[in-house]
Design an enzyme around this catalytic site. Structure first.
Site, PDB file in Angstrom:
ATOM      1  N   CYS A 217      -3.931   5.072  -2.898  1.00  0.00           N
ATOM      2  CA  CYS A 217      -5.194   5.816  -2.869  1.00  0.00           C
ATOM      3  C   CYS A 217      -5.024   7.095  -3.676  1.00  0.00           C
ATOM      4  CB  CYS A 217      -5.658   6.093  -1.434  1.00  0.00           C
ATOM      5  SG  CYS A 217      -4.448   6.921  -0.394  1.00  0.00           S
TER       6      CYS A 217
ATOM      7  N   ASP B  74       0.883  -1.170   0.000  1.00  0.00           N
ATOM      8  CA  ASP B  74       0.000   0.000   0.000  1.00  0.00           C
ATOM      9  C   ASP B  74       0.917   1.216   0.000  1.00  0.00           C
ATOM     10  OD1 ASP B  74      -2.094   1.720   0.184  1.00  0.00           O
ATOM     11  OD2 ASP B  74      -2.766   1.098   2.175  1.00  0.00           O
TER      12      ASP B  74
END
Length: 444
Positions: free
Chosen positions: A384, A331
């Site tokens: 993101c 991530d």
């Protein structure tokens, strides 16, 4: 700029202005500032404090446009924070349900708490002139100001999405719903839905997310059924796809890299509790404390999973035990441009120059982690972000550099030249997110 201390005495509007000042002038995150302020106030006021402070972040260019018309000259030094109080007053008048009387009167009364007793008259005059001139009804011709985004991001979205950029910008400015991930180690999604029904909380289920519930309204998370028992975690629908795409299997060794605050780690364990090993790695020691807190509440610490460790993802030699991982979730550190609707301060904390630096760091981490993945193993890359430089372009470049890396699509439309799934803000009511799945070739 010289730091401005938190007002000695609490006041709703003065404390909101302090939060706004900390974000815009000191580069602090809203999460850290809001936590400090909300601890001073009654829980019933915390939602208002958050709504007002983050509302100013969403409408900042418009509010500053009005302020330039109303203020003869900028305030400086220790009076600068009063400008942020005025921005809060303008937001209340233009975009909130606060009455005009309260928006003006209470904002003026907040001035002394910020050392602005002598500026009460100025604050009053600016807010009343705003109403008198009816500026809220005058159109703003500049599309960048009207968008509520910084110039660099407005143009970056234009370059990336062309004729669809306006829709992306609009979705970026929308309010994000609250998603829950039901902890199926503790309770079934059917039983948890029944618990919400019992307290008359409206929600929706998702066909793509087996463990997800999306709330229809704004709720106090700590007051939801089963919070203390760890029956759920707050996690956006896009983030919940990580564990699904990683698809960890029993008895495998898994690395969740850049894991804090631990939402994806928890989901991986809930889906596959029979893992041989799961390492939650993050470089930030303070943020790892949140991983520990979340794992404790979700009751994952009753097993040996996860192992929580501080470490620099780009330097495996400082934390890796030499045993290869079957699956890695990276991530990656990113611009967070996909979650601006949830964290509107991001648009003012990020700069255009950050993107090149982040892309270089992502490439460095990818290269370093690849050596820790076993042949035949899977690495799931996630951000993101909604900027191609951090996403599809990053993965295309990695595939070109590494002959032993193969793209295994998470959606059917992927190609090596346009790899991965780019989720845009608002798509199926999710945050903006990107996923690409890579498999390492078996040794010959």
């Amino acid at each position: 700029m010289k730091p401005t201390p938190l007002p000695k005495q609490k006041n709703l509007r003065a404390d909101c202005a302090w939060v706004i000042y900390q974000i815009l002038e000191q580069g602090k995150s809203s999460r850290d500032c809001l936590e400090r302020v909300q601890r001073r106030h009654h829980p019933r006021d915390n939602a208002w404090i958050q709504e007002m402070s983050l509302g100013v972040m969403r409408k900042l260019p418009i509010l500053q446009h009005w302020l330039r018309e109303l203020l003869d000259r900028p305030l400086k030094g220790n009076k600068k924070v009063i400008e942020h109080l005025i921005l809060l007053g303008l937001y209340q008048l233009a975009f909130s349900r606060v009455s005009q009387h309260a928006a003006v009167g209470e904002t003026v009364n907040a001035s002394p708490y910020l050392g602005g007793t002598a500026l009460k008259g100025l604050v009053n005059a600016v807010l009343r002139n705003f109403m008198r001139q009816e500026l809220v009804n005058k159109p703003i011709d500049n599309p960048i100001i009207a968008s509520g985004l910084p110039k660099w991001l407005y143009k970056a979205l234009e370059d990336a999405y062309g004729q669809d950029a306006d829709a992306v910008r609009e979705a970026t400015n929308a309010m994000a719903p609250i998603w829950l991930r039901v902890n199926t180690k503790q309770i079934s999604i059917t039983d948890y839905a029944a618990a919400l029904d019992a307290v008359e909380i409206n929600y929706s289920l998702s066909s793509e997310h087996a463990d997800a519930i999306r709330l229809e309204g704004r709720e106090d998370i700590t007051g939801l059924p089963g919070f203390e028992k760890g029956h759920f975690a707050v996690q956006d629908g896009a983030a919940q796809l990580a564990a699904h795409y990683l698809d960890a299997q029993p008895h495998e060794r898994v690395l969740d890299c850049c894991a804090a605050p631990g939402g994806k780690t928890g989901h991986i364990i809930e889906r596959t509790p029979e893992l041989a090993y799961c390492l939650a790695l993050d470089a930030d020691e303070n943020r790892l404390k949140r991983v520990e807190e979340n794992m404790t509440r979700l009751q994952h610490t009753q097993t040996n999973l996860p192992v929580i460790k501080q470490g620099d993802a780009a330097k495996p030699e400082t934390w890796w035990d030499g045993q290869h991982f079957d699956r890695i979730l990276l991530d990656a550190p990113c611009s967070a441009t996909g979650v601006i609707r949830r964290h509107p301060d991001i648009r003012w904390l990020r700069k255009s120059s950050d993107i090149d630096a982040l892309a270089a760091l992502q490439a460095e981490i990818l290269t370093s982690l690849w050596q820790t993945l076993k042949p035949g193993g899977t690495l799931l890359y996630a951000t993101c972000s909604i900027l191609p430089q951090e996403n599809s372009q990053q993965i295309s470049a990695f595939l070109e550099r590494n002959a032993d890396a193969t793209l295994v699509p998470v959606i059917k439309t992927e190609t090596p030249s346009k790899p991965g799934r780019q989720i845009l803000p608002g798509e199926q009511q999710m945050d903006g997110f990107y996923y690409a799945r890579l498999v390492k070739s078996l040794s010959k």
